[in-house]
Design an enzyme around this catalytic site. Structure first.
Site, PDB file in Angstrom:
ATOM      1  N   PRO A 244      17.458  82.290  76.325  1.00  8.21           N
ATOM      2  CA  PRO A 244      16.472  82.205  75.796  1.00  8.21           C
ATOM      3  C   PRO A 244      16.723  84.069  74.493  1.00  8.21           C
ATOM      4  O   PRO A 244      16.394  84.741  74.814  1.00  8.21           O
ATOM      5  CB  PRO A 244      15.289  81.998  75.269  1.00  8.21           C
ATOM      6  CG  PRO A 244      15.405  81.421  76.072  1.00  8.21           C
ATOM      7  CD  PRO A 244      15.812  81.436  77.651  1.00  8.21           C
ATOM      8  N   ASN A 245      18.001  83.919  73.577  1.00  6.47           N
ATOM      9  CA  ASN A 245      18.026  84.887  72.853  1.00  6.47           C
ATOM     10  C   ASN A 245      18.928  85.754  73.937  1.00  6.47           C
ATOM     11  O   ASN A 245      19.372  86.952  72.692  1.00  6.47           O
ATOM     12  CB  ASN A 245      17.399  84.877  72.314  1.00  6.47           C
ATOM     13  CG  ASN A 245      16.165  84.479  70.937  1.00  6.47           C
ATOM     14  OD1 ASN A 245      16.840  83.693  70.335  1.00  6.47           O
ATOM     15  ND2 ASN A 245      14.988  84.049  71.205  1.00  6.47           N
TER      16      ASN A 245
ATOM     17  N   ARG B 116      21.216  93.710  67.846  1.00  9.68           N
ATOM     18  CA  ARG B 116      19.535  93.887  67.120  1.00  9.68           C
ATOM     19  C   ARG B 116      18.363  94.340  68.087  1.00  9.68           C
ATOM     20  O   ARG B 116      19.076  94.485  69.277  1.00  9.68           O
ATOM     21  CB  ARG B 116      19.005  92.492  66.099  1.00  9.68           C
ATOM     22  CG  ARG B 116      19.783  91.899  65.017  1.00  9.68           C
ATOM     23  CD  ARG B 116      19.188  90.635  64.714  1.00  9.68           C
ATOM     24  NE  ARG B 116      18.931  89.746  65.811  1.00  9.68           N
ATOM     25  CZ  ARG B 116      17.411  89.195  65.618  1.00  9.68           C
ATOM     26  NH1 ARG B 116      16.318  89.598  65.443  1.00  9.68           N
ATOM     27  NH2 ARG B 116      18.109  88.259  66.385  1.00  9.68           N
TER      28      ARG B 116
ATOM     29  N   TYR C 165      16.509  96.849  73.114  1.00  8.21           N
ATOM     30  CA  TYR C 165      16.968  96.861  74.371  1.00  8.21           C
ATOM     31  C   TYR C 165      18.956  97.381  74.581  1.00  8.21           C
ATOM     32  O   TYR C 165      19.325  97.020  75.720  1.00  8.21           O
ATOM     33  CB  TYR C 165      17.287  94.764  73.942  1.00  8.21           C
ATOM     34  CG  TYR C 165      16.491  94.213  73.459  1.00  8.21           C
ATOM     35  CD1 TYR C 165      15.558  93.454  75.091  1.00  8.21           C
ATOM     36  CD2 TYR C 165      15.890  93.549  72.460  1.00  8.21           C
ATOM     37  CE1 TYR C 165      14.505  92.758  74.387  1.00  8.21           C
ATOM     38  CE2 TYR C 165      14.964  92.463  72.881  1.00  8.21           C
ATOM     39  CZ  TYR C 165      14.072  92.131  73.880  1.00  8.21           C
ATOM     40  OH  TYR C 165      13.107  91.858  73.758  1.00  8.21           O
TER      41      TYR C 165
ATOM     42  N   ASN D 291      17.393  86.763  83.900  1.00  6.36           N
ATOM     43  CA  ASN D 291      16.594  87.221  83.049  1.00  6.36           C
ATOM     44  C   ASN D 291      16.456  86.045  82.093  1.00  6.36           C
ATOM     45  O   ASN D 291      17.425  85.677  81.677  1.00  6.36           O
ATOM     46  CB  ASN D 291      16.956  88.417  81.618  1.00  6.36           C
ATOM     47  CG  ASN D 291      16.389  88.835  80.624  1.00  6.36           C
ATOM     48  OD1 ASN D 291      15.892  88.449  80.603  1.00  6.36           O
ATOM     49  ND2 ASN D 291      16.710  90.136  80.447  1.00  6.36           N
TER      50      ASN D 291
ATOM     51  N   ALA E 247      11.993  84.923  76.868  1.00  5.59           N
ATOM     52  CA  ALA E 247      10.519  84.785  76.616  1.00  5.59           C
ATOM     53  C   ALA E 247      10.266  83.353  77.412  1.00  5.59           C
ATOM     54  O   ALA E 247       9.229  83.287  77.900  1.00  5.59           O
ATOM     55  CB  ALA E 247      10.436  83.570  75.220  1.00  5.59           C
TER      56      ALA E 247
ATOM     57  N   GLU F  24      14.331  88.826  89.952  1.00  7.99           N
ATOM     58  CA  GLU F  24      13.510  88.239  88.229  1.00  7.99           C
ATOM     59  C   GLU F  24      14.339  90.149  87.434  1.00  7.99           C
ATOM     60  O   GLU F  24      14.106  91.433  87.367  1.00  7.99           O
ATOM     61  CB  GLU F  24      12.093  88.243  88.177  1.00  7.99           C
ATOM     62  CG  GLU F  24      11.749  88.584  86.114  1.00  7.99           C
ATOM     63  CD  GLU F  24       9.894  87.990  86.742  1.00  7.99           C
ATOM     64  OE1 GLU F  24      10.009  87.973  87.264  1.00  7.99           O
ATOM     65  OE2 GLU F  24       9.648  88.509  85.224  1.00  7.99           O
TER      66      GLU F  24
ATOM     67  N   HIS G  66      14.164  92.524  83.857  1.00  9.07           N
ATOM     68  CA  HIS G  66      13.957  92.600  82.240  1.00  9.07           C
ATOM     69  C   HIS G  66      14.595  93.914  81.674  1.00  9.07           C
ATOM     70  O   HIS G  66      14.196  95.152  82.646  1.00  9.07           O
ATOM     71  CB  HIS G  66      12.634  92.096  81.619  1.00  9.07           C
ATOM     72  CG  HIS G  66      12.569  91.404  82.330  1.00  9.07           C
ATOM     73  ND1 HIS G  66      12.120  89.988  81.570  1.00  9.07           N
ATOM     74  CD2 HIS G  66      11.299  90.972  83.125  1.00  9.07           C
ATOM     75  CE1 HIS G  66      11.721  88.853  82.364  1.00  9.07           C
ATOM     76  NE2 HIS G  66      11.109  89.636  83.276  1.00  9.07           N
TER      77      HIS G  66
ATOM     78  N   SER H 241      13.664  95.302  79.149  1.00  5.75           N
ATOM     79  CA  SER H 241      12.170  96.064  78.605  1.00  5.75           C
ATOM     80  C   SER H 241      11.327  96.005  79.604  1.00  5.75           C
ATOM     81  O   SER H 241      11.723  95.015  80.094  1.00  5.75           O
ATOM     82  CB  SER H 241      11.448  95.943  77.030  1.00  5.75           C
ATOM     83  OG  SER H 241      11.646  94.381  77.161  1.00  5.75           O
TER      84      SER H 241
ATOM     85  N   ARG I 141       5.041  96.385  76.614  1.00  3.76           N
ATOM     86  CA  ARG I 141       4.926  95.383  74.951  1.00  3.76           C
ATOM     87  C   ARG I 141       3.706  94.875  74.876  1.00  3.76           C
ATOM     88  O   ARG I 141       2.508  95.038  75.231  1.00  3.76           O
ATOM     89  CB  ARG I 141       5.777  94.576  75.155  1.00  3.76           C
ATOM     90  CG  ARG I 141       7.448  95.105  75.263  1.00  3.76           C
ATOM     91  CD  ARG I 141       8.277  94.911  75.584  1.00  3.76           C
ATOM     92  NE  ARG I 141       8.789  93.935  73.836  1.00  3.76           N
ATOM     93  CZ  ARG I 141       9.765  93.476  73.798  1.00  3.76           C
ATOM     94  NH1 ARG I 141      10.927  92.694  75.092  1.00  3.76           N
ATOM     95  NH2 ARG I 141      10.528  92.815  72.886  1.00  3.76           N
TER      96      ARG I 141
ATOM     97  N   ARG J 197       3.663  88.826  76.565  1.00  5.60           N
ATOM     98  CA  ARG J 197       4.618  89.586  77.685  1.00  5.60           C
ATOM     99  C   ARG J 197       3.762  89.632  79.181  1.00  5.60           C
ATOM    100  O   ARG J 197       4.986  90.024  79.923  1.00  5.60           O
ATOM    101  CB  ARG J 197       5.498  90.645  77.312  1.00  5.60           C
ATOM    102  CG  ARG J 197       6.021  89.736  75.573  1.00  5.60           C
ATOM    103  CD  ARG J 197       7.095  91.110  75.445  1.00  5.60           C
ATOM    104  NE  ARG J 197       7.373  91.137  73.884  1.00  5.60           N
ATOM    105  CZ  ARG J 197       8.487  89.546  73.184  1.00  5.60           C
ATOM    106  NH1 ARG J 197       9.367  89.331  74.471  1.00  5.60           N
ATOM    107  NH2 ARG J 197       8.587  90.349  72.049  1.00  5.60           N
TER     108      ARG J 197
HETATM  109  O1  CA2 Z   1      13.316  92.733  78.602  1.00  3.36           O
HETATM  110  C1  CA2 Z   1      14.060  91.425  77.868  1.00  3.36           C
HETATM  111  O2  CA2 Z   1      14.948  91.417  78.807  1.00  3.36           O
HETATM  112  C2  CA2 Z   1      12.971  90.273  77.519  1.00  3.36           C
HETATM  113  O3  CA2 Z   1      13.281  89.519  78.448  1.00  3.36           O
HETATM  114  C3  CA2 Z   1      13.924  89.287  76.974  1.00  3.36           C
HETATM  115  C4  CA2 Z   1      13.230  88.755  76.358  1.00  3.36           C
HETATM  116  C5  CA2 Z   1      11.882  88.443  75.834  1.00  3.36           C
HETATM  117  O4  CA2 Z   1      11.417  87.904  75.238  1.00  3.36           O
HETATM  118  C6  CA2 Z   1      11.120  89.117  77.232  1.00  3.36           C
HETATM  119  O5  CA2 Z   1       9.842  90.020  76.724  1.00  3.36           O
HETATM  120  C7  CA2 Z   1      11.654  90.642  77.567  1.00  3.36           C
HETATM  121  C8  CA2 Z   1      13.749  88.421  74.775  1.00  3.36           C
HETATM  122  C9  CA2 Z   1      15.419  88.385  74.628  1.00  3.36           C
HETATM  123  C10 CA2 Z   1      16.319  88.634  73.668  1.00  3.36           C
HETATM  124  O6  CA2 Z   1      17.129  89.442  73.132  1.00  3.36           O
HETATM  125  C11 CA2 Z   1      17.438  89.687  72.257  1.00  3.36           C
HETATM  126  C12 CA2 Z   1      18.133  91.007  71.926  1.00  3.36           C
HETATM  127  C13 CA2 Z   1      18.121  91.641  70.485  1.00  3.36           C
HETATM  128  C14 CA2 Z   1      18.270  90.814  69.890  1.00  3.36           C
HETATM  129  C15 CA2 Z   1      17.130  89.754  70.002  1.00  3.36           C
HETATM  130  C16 CA2 Z   1      16.702  89.349  71.033  1.00  3.36           C
END
Ligand code: CA2
Length: 158
Positions: free
Chosen positions: A11-12, A19, A24, A77, A80, A101, A103, A105, A110, A114
């Site tokens: 997701p996302n 953003r 990221y 990845n 969430a 796995e 990530h 970030s 954080r 998380r």
């Molecule tokens: O750090 C990561 O790769 C995460 O998996 C990214 C997830 C977050 O929920 C995890 O805790 C860590 C979120 C991905 C959302 O990515 C976005 C990127 C740019 C703008 C908005 C969201």
């Protein structure tokens, strides 16, 4: 069928590079997928990329990868879903597919919500906080490390 690695983003992650660059970075999902494809090619492996905002589709992709004898493993990845999904935990455990796995970030640096991963206990390796290059290292690992499920690999790890 070609030996391949599946790169699965949850997701996302389709929003990468649009953003929150302070968290990221500026690379897009297309950049991530290109990096993985190039890295796979260096190892003689095809890379198949999927992204979904739906947990069930991630489960389906893991099951498909686990059924496919030509799939070396999955770079995952789960976004969430990492922090919530018993379904993904069960899919990894139930199919015994190799999963790294990833990530972008470092979730441990954080918000507290998380800090728990439902996936780490069933992942072969975790790469977190290395930015987009972490995906490449995950591909390198699956391409070069002995398969821990094979008898050859037993006893080779400390
Ligand atoms: O750090 C990561 O790769 C995460 O998996 C990214 C997830 C977050 O929920 C995890 O805790 C860590 C979120 C991905 C959302 O990515 C976005 C990127 C740019 C703008 C908005 C969201």
């Amino acid at each position: 069928m070609a030996r391949h690695i599946v790169v699965l983003n949850g997701p996302n992650l389709n929003l990468l590079g649009t953003r929150e660059p302070e968290i990221y970075g500026t690379a897009t999902l297309a950049d991530v997928e290109r990096l993985c494809a190039d890295r796979g090619a260096e190892h003689g492996l095809e890379v198949r990329c999927r992204q979904s905002n739906h947990e069930g589709e991630l489960v389906d992709a893991l099951q498909e990868a686990g059924r496919d004898p030509d799939c070396v493993g999955v770079v995952l990845n789960a976004g969430a879903c990492t922090h919530t999904s018993v379904a993904l935990h069960d899919a990894i455990k139930g199919t015994a597919v190799r999963v790294v796995e990833v990530h972008v970030s470092n979730p441990h640096a954080r918000e507290p919500f998380r800090h728990t991963s439902y996936l780490s206990p069933v992942a072969e390796m975790v790469v977190a906080g290395a930015g987009v290059p972490g995906y490449g290292w995950a591909v390198d690992h699956l391409a070069t490390a002995p398969d821990p499920r094979s008898s050859d690999a037993r006893g080779t790890r400390a």
